[in-house]
Design a protein around this motif. Structure first.
Motif, PDB file in Angstrom:
ATOM      1  N   SER A   1       9.855  16.293   7.490  1.00 44.90           N
ATOM      2  CA  SER A   1       9.682  14.911   6.478  1.00 44.90           C
ATOM      3  C   SER A   1       9.309  13.613   7.692  1.00 44.90           C
ATOM      4  O   SER A   1       8.002  13.028   7.306  1.00 44.90           O
ATOM      5  N   GLU A   2       8.962  13.488   9.069  1.00 48.72           N
ATOM      6  CA  GLU A   2       8.461  12.907   9.326  1.00 48.72           C
ATOM      7  C   GLU A   2       7.381  12.667   9.209  1.00 48.72           C
ATOM      8  O   GLU A   2       6.605  12.143   9.806  1.00 48.72           O
ATOM      9  N   MET A   3       6.545  14.478   9.943  1.00 49.30           N
ATOM     10  CA  MET A   3       5.371  13.825   9.872  1.00 49.30           C
ATOM     11  C   MET A   3       4.209  13.722   8.497  1.00 49.30           C
ATOM     12  O   MET A   3       3.461  13.904   8.367  1.00 49.30           O
ATOM     13  N   GLN A   4       4.892  14.737   7.454  1.00 49.23           N
ATOM     14  CA  GLN A   4       4.644  14.498   6.287  1.00 49.23           C
ATOM     15  C   GLN A   4       5.888  14.889   5.191  1.00 49.23           C
ATOM     16  O   GLN A   4       6.796  15.029   4.682  1.00 49.23           O
ATOM     17  N   GLY A   5       6.281  16.414   5.785  1.00 51.75           N
ATOM     18  CA  GLY A   5       7.213  17.512   5.150  1.00 51.75           C
ATOM     19  C   GLY A   5       6.343  19.342   5.087  1.00 51.75           C
ATOM     20  O   GLY A   5       5.509  18.826   5.903  1.00 51.75           O
ATOM     21  N   PRO A   6       6.647  19.887   4.105  1.00 53.71           N
ATOM     22  CA  PRO A   6       6.248  21.062   4.153  1.00 53.71           C
ATOM     23  C   PRO A   6       4.244  21.381   4.490  1.00 53.71           C
ATOM     24  O   PRO A   6       4.188  20.421   4.234  1.00 53.71           O
ATOM     25  N   GLY A   7       4.700  22.524   5.211  1.00 52.11           N
ATOM     26  CA  GLY A   7       2.969  22.254   5.126  1.00 52.11           C
ATOM     27  C   GLY A   7       1.667  22.152   6.346  1.00 52.11           C
ATOM     28  O   GLY A   7       0.524  21.486   6.760  1.00 52.11           O
TER      29      GLY A   7
ATOM     30  N   GLY B   1      13.380  14.741  -4.563  1.00 50.44           N
ATOM     31  CA  GLY B   1      14.311  13.897  -4.427  1.00 50.44           C
ATOM     32  C   GLY B   1      13.680  13.493  -2.914  1.00 50.44           C
ATOM     33  O   GLY B   1      12.361  13.607  -2.274  1.00 50.44           O
ATOM     34  N   LEU B   2      14.599  12.603  -2.596  1.00 46.33           N
ATOM     35  CA  LEU B   2      14.714  12.210  -0.603  1.00 46.33           C
ATOM     36  C   LEU B   2      14.125  12.971  -0.005  1.00 46.33           C
ATOM     37  O   LEU B   2      13.417  12.757   1.126  1.00 46.33           O
ATOM     38  N   PHE B   3      14.710  14.870   0.181  1.00 45.17           N
ATOM     39  CA  PHE B   3      14.250  15.585   0.915  1.00 45.17           C
ATOM     40  C   PHE B   3      12.813  16.072   0.558  1.00 45.17           C
ATOM     41  O   PHE B   3      12.167  15.504  -1.154  1.00 45.17           O
ATOM     42  N   THR B   4      11.496  16.250   1.290  1.00 44.13           N
ATOM     43  CA  THR B   4      10.213  16.303   0.673  1.00 44.13           C
ATOM     44  C   THR B   4      10.069  17.522   0.830  1.00 44.13           C
ATOM     45  O   THR B   4       9.110  17.914   0.387  1.00 44.13           O
TER      46      THR B   4
ATOM     47  N   ALA C   1       0.698  -1.436  -0.216  1.00 41.56           N
ATOM     48  CA  ALA C   1      -0.286   0.017  -0.046  1.00 41.56           C
ATOM     49  C   ALA C   1       1.198   1.392   0.267  1.00 41.56           C
ATOM     50  O   ALA C   1       0.516   2.074   0.096  1.00 41.56           O
ATOM     51  N   VAL C   2       2.485   0.721   0.271  1.00 40.77           N
ATOM     52  CA  VAL C   2       2.765   2.377   0.039  1.00 40.77           C
ATOM     53  C   VAL C   2       3.631   2.215  -0.624  1.00 40.77           C
ATOM     54  O   VAL C   2       3.796   1.810  -2.212  1.00 40.77           O
ATOM     55  N   VAL C   3       3.264   4.259  -1.805  1.00 39.71           N
ATOM     56  CA  VAL C   3       3.443   4.327  -2.945  1.00 39.71           C
ATOM     57  C   VAL C   3       4.448   5.504  -2.868  1.00 39.71           C
ATOM     58  O   VAL C   3       4.790   6.029  -4.074  1.00 39.71           O
ATOM     59  N   ARG C   4       4.974   5.815  -1.412  1.00 36.09           N
ATOM     60  CA  ARG C   4       6.109   6.889  -1.534  1.00 36.09           C
ATOM     61  C   ARG C   4       7.087   6.509  -0.486  1.00 36.09           C
ATOM     62  O   ARG C   4       6.694   6.638   0.665  1.00 36.09           O
ATOM     63  N   MET C   5       8.545   6.660  -0.630  1.00 34.35           N
ATOM     64  CA  MET C   5       9.137   6.603   0.598  1.00 34.35           C
ATOM     65  C   MET C   5       9.859   8.173   0.891  1.00 34.35           C
ATOM     66  O   MET C   5       9.999   8.446  -0.453  1.00 34.35           O
ATOM     67  N   HIS C   6      10.525   9.076   1.301  1.00 33.14           N
ATOM     68  CA  HIS C   6      11.423  10.032   2.171  1.00 33.14           C
ATOM     69  C   HIS C   6      12.338   9.616   2.793  1.00 33.14           C
ATOM     70  O   HIS C   6      11.442   7.939   3.447  1.00 33.14           O
ATOM     71  N   HIS C   7      13.191  10.426   3.198  1.00 32.36           N
ATOM     72  CA  HIS C   7      14.367  10.095   4.129  1.00 32.36           C
ATOM     73  C   HIS C   7      15.284  10.365   4.362  1.00 32.36           C
ATOM     74  O   HIS C   7      15.366  11.997   3.296  1.00 32.36           O
ATOM     75  N   SER C   8      16.071  10.317   5.449  1.00 31.33           N
ATOM     76  CA  SER C   8      16.782  11.399   5.501  1.00 31.33           C
ATOM     77  C   SER C   8      18.326  11.311   5.153  1.00 31.33           C
ATOM     78  O   SER C   8      18.533  10.534   5.070  1.00 31.33           O
ATOM     79  N   SER C   9      19.259  12.373   5.156  1.00 30.90           N
ATOM     80  CA  SER C   9      20.361  12.630   4.904  1.00 30.90           C
ATOM     81  C   SER C   9      21.221  11.439   5.568  1.00 30.90           C
ATOM     82  O   SER C   9      22.459  11.066   5.696  1.00 30.90           O
ATOM     83  N   GLY C  10      21.044  10.565   7.178  1.00 31.35           N
ATOM     84  CA  GLY C  10      21.801  10.195   7.863  1.00 31.35           C
ATOM     85  C   GLY C  10      22.264   8.997   7.469  1.00 31.35           C
ATOM     86  O   GLY C  10      22.050   8.743   6.364  1.00 31.35           O
ATOM     87  N   THR C  11      23.222   8.898   7.845  1.00 28.98           N
ATOM     88  CA  THR C  11      23.859   7.090   8.119  1.00 28.98           C
ATOM     89  C   THR C  11      23.192   6.539   8.150  1.00 28.98           C
ATOM     90  O   THR C  11      22.460   6.858   9.463  1.00 28.98           O
ATOM     91  N   THR C  12      23.450   5.356   8.082  1.00 33.58           N
ATOM     92  CA  THR C  12      22.485   3.976   9.346  1.00 33.58           C
ATOM     93  C   THR C  12      22.606   4.098  10.151  1.00 33.58           C
ATOM     94  O   THR C  12      24.125   4.211  10.958  1.00 33.58           O
ATOM     95  N   GLY C  13      22.252   3.619  11.138  1.00 35.82           N
ATOM     96  CA  GLY C  13      22.438   4.271  12.545  1.00 35.82           C
ATOM     97  C   GLY C  13      21.440   5.517  13.282  1.00 35.82           C
ATOM     98  O   GLY C  13      21.014   5.676  14.854  1.00 35.82           O
ATOM     99  N   MET C  14      21.444   6.301  12.142  1.00 28.98           N
ATOM    100  CA  MET C  14      20.474   8.471  12.089  1.00 28.98           C
ATOM    101  C   MET C  14      19.865   8.212  10.849  1.00 28.98           C
ATOM    102  O   MET C  14      18.712   9.277  11.596  1.00 28.98           O
ATOM    103  N   ALA C  15      20.115   7.686  10.302  1.00 23.54           N
ATOM    104  CA  ALA C  15      18.462   7.334   9.123  1.00 23.54           C
ATOM    105  C   ALA C  15      16.752   7.150   9.488  1.00 23.54           C
ATOM    106  O   ALA C  15      16.783   6.247  10.333  1.00 23.54           O
ATOM    107  N   VAL C  16      16.454   7.499   8.933  1.00 30.10           N
ATOM    108  CA  VAL C  16      15.265   7.945   8.975  1.00 30.10           C
ATOM    109  C   VAL C  16      14.423   8.058   7.531  1.00 30.10           C
ATOM    110  O   VAL C  16      14.780   8.600   7.429  1.00 30.10           O
TER     111      VAL C  16
END
Lengths: 439, 142
Positions: free
Chosen positions: A240-246, A138-141, A85-100
């Motif tokens: 980005s954790e909520m959705q992004g801007p808006g 891109g990955l940034f929202t 059911a997932v159509v999109r993902m965004h991702h933080s710039s952090g490396t593994t251990g820091m990534a969301v």
């Protein structure tokens, strides 16, 4: 009239209707969250479920969610919908251990676009407008987030993305861009490019307004941007954790940002104790999603510092306003035992027309003592021709900063246009103390 | 009256080179130069043959200021500056900054920063000093 002023009838729901919609959606969101591995465990451990919610205040019985929780459960621990059911993902710039990673169903993407459309309509975007989106796609929202909302209104969207300043300006000129989405420090940086090209943005563009977000900035920066660009600048908030801007957006009153309360439930807490703060008192913003399927977040600590503004807004929207973001709990640095936020320094600098809008805060050690240096550009017009004058100005800046932050920094005045410009979020603080062994 | 250029500059290697390269590329000739520095900051003062061209060559976004100055042509001999200073001090005029250079014809030009340029010029002219305007200055240094 009413239909023309508001994009969405939910913007003006009366208090009771809005609270009862929130309560209904909160119960749904808790039930939805419980489908994710993380919340299934967290709720079961405490004997909590959607049935624990009788009133909105019952939410306080639920545990807070931190960014570290998201990192620890990377990548799928918060996913509450079936993968297909997932159509999109965004991702933080952090490396593994820091990534969301943040997931969206089609419903989530639609709600997001609707909130953004409502926000942009509020500040005047209409069919026929040309909306240049200078945010990274891109990955940034930032890029995609506003893109779909502006399209939903029917504006022409130019997805120009981040950087490439001369082309940005050419596009604005040729296609008569009427509205922008831009990072405030990049809006400052572009003024240098206008200078190089010999263009005056006030005279040679068709711009009416800009939406500036993705990093906190002061009212002083807004005023400078409005004067130099000759357009309104509106503050946009999101994460980005909520959705992004808006998530929250300024209306034409320019006095706080309406937080869309049909989609988010806001609390402001004391970041140390977790206790709720009164209306008007500053604290950490905590958000609960009310309409997200793929990745509901319950009592998420944004680390952003703000307050809920009391009283109704003259614009007629009933959704409560948050104050301009005052900084982030993790932006704070400590020098000589004193807590300092970068925006306190920005606020002082922007009140002084003799200095430019770009600045850098450097913290290092002088022997065992912390040393704070603020580097800022002298504006060309402020230079009167003598070293004594520049030195006196430097002393004045240091004293004004001391009054605000209680530590006297070293102030370095540098030539106009020489501090590094960024095309993304500005790097304002360099703290080298971490690289050295402490005392 | 002539104009001197004051340029704000960080006190770092390469700064003077950058400024003088821009002037050389514009074909501007430097007649006198002074550098005042205070720790990491400095102000470079230049007397040039074509101040407007120099101003444009250094251009935005530099912090640069034109400072009106008195230019006086004096014989290139001991006591020449003393004579000028004496007249001004009798009239209560403070010299804030001064520089000078010899010309090819056995004379010298003194450049003086004072609070009221017009008043100082009148005092010097009344005492029969040769005060230079922009055109005289260009002719003298050409």
């Amino acid at each position: 009239m009413r239909a023309d002023r508001f994009y969405d009838p939910r913007e003006t729901l009366d208090h009771d209707a809005l609270r009862s919609l929130q309560l209904e959606r909160l119960r749904w969101s808790i039930a939805q969250a419980a489908r994710s591995p993380h919340y299934a465990r967290a709720f079961a451990d405490r004997g909590l479920s959607a049935d624990s919610i009788r009133t909105l205040d019952d939410l306080r019985r639920f545990p807070l969610t931190s960014k570290q929780d998201l990192r620890d459960s990377y990548p799928f621990g918060f996913l509450a919908a079936p993968r297909e059911a997932v159509v999109r993902m965004h991702h933080s710039s952090g490396t593994t251990g820091m990534a969301v990673a943040v997931f969206h169903t089609q419903h989530d993407v639609d709600v997001w676009a609707q909130l953004v459309a409502r926000s942009l309509y509020m500040v005047g975007l209409r069919r026929g407008d040309v909306f240049q989106n200078m945010m990274s796609y891109g990955l940034f929202t930032g890029g995609l987030g506003l893109h779909y909302g502006a399209e939903r209104i029917g504006a022409l969207v130019i997805p120009s993305g981040a950087g490439n300043s001369r082309r940005q300006i050419e596009l604005m000129r040729i296609f008569r861009t009427t509205a922008l989405h831009i990072i405030p420090s990049y809006a400052m940086a572009l003024l240098g490019t206008f200078d190089e090209m010999g263009l005056d943005p006030r005279a040679e563009l068709s711009l009416r307004f800009a939406v500036a977000g993705a990093e906190p900035y002061t009212e002083g920066v807004r005023k400078r941007l409005e004067e130099t660009w000759g357009a309104d600048f509106y503050n946009c908030y999101g994460l980005s954790e909520m959705q992004g801007p808006g998530v929250a957006f300024e209306c034409p009153e320019k006095n706080g940002l309406h937080l869309w309360e049909d989609a988010y439930l806001a609390e402001v807490i004391d970041p140390e104790t977790g206790e709720p703060r009164e209306e008007g008192e500053e604290g950490e913003l905590v958000l609960t999603t009310l309409a997200r399927e793929a990745m509901p977040l319950i009592r998420y600590r944004t680390r952003d510092l703000t307050s809920l503004l009391p009283g109704p807004c003259p614009c007629g929207r009933t959704h409560r306003r948050i104050a301009r973001i005052q900084g982030r709990t993790d932006d704070m640095f400590i020098v000589k035992g004193v807590n300092i936020f970068p925006l306190q320094i920005e606020q002082v600098l922007m009140s002084m027309p003799q200095v430019g809008s770009n600045y850098l805060i450097v913290i290092d050690r002088d022997g065992y003592a912390d040393r704070l240096t603020v580097r800022v550009e002298l504006t060309a017009n402020a230079f009167l021709g003598s070293i004594e004058q520049v030195n006196a100005l430097r002393a004045t800046i240091a004293e004004r900063l001391r009054q605000e932050i209680l530590v006297r920094p070293r102030v370095e005045l540098v030539e106009p246009g020489t501090l590094p410009q960024s095309e993304g979020k500005a790097m304002r603080v360099i703290d080298t103390r971490k690289d050295e062994p402490g005392p | 009256m002539i104009e001197q250029l004051a340029i704000f500059s960080e006190n770092k290697p390469g700064r003077l080179e950058r400024i003088t390269s821009a002037l050389a590329d514009a074909g501007v000739n430097i007649r006198a130069i002074q550098v005042a520095s205070l720790g990491d900051m400095g102000v470079i003062k230049l007397v040039v043959d074509r101040p407007d061209d120099a101003y444009r060559a250094l251009g935005a976004p530099a912090a640069i200021r034109k400072i009106p100055c008195v230019a006086v042509r004096v014989p290139d001999r001991p006591g020449a500056l003393r004579d000028v200073a004496a007249v001004l001090s009798r009239a209560g005029v403070n010299i804030e900054n001064a520089s000078g250079f010899p010309t090819s014809g056995g004379e010298a030009v003194l450049i003086l920063e004072v609070a009221d340029v017009a008043a100082a010029e009148k005092i010097l002219a009344d005492a029969e000093f040769r005060v230079l305007d922009e055109a005289d200055f260009e002719a003298t240094v050409a």
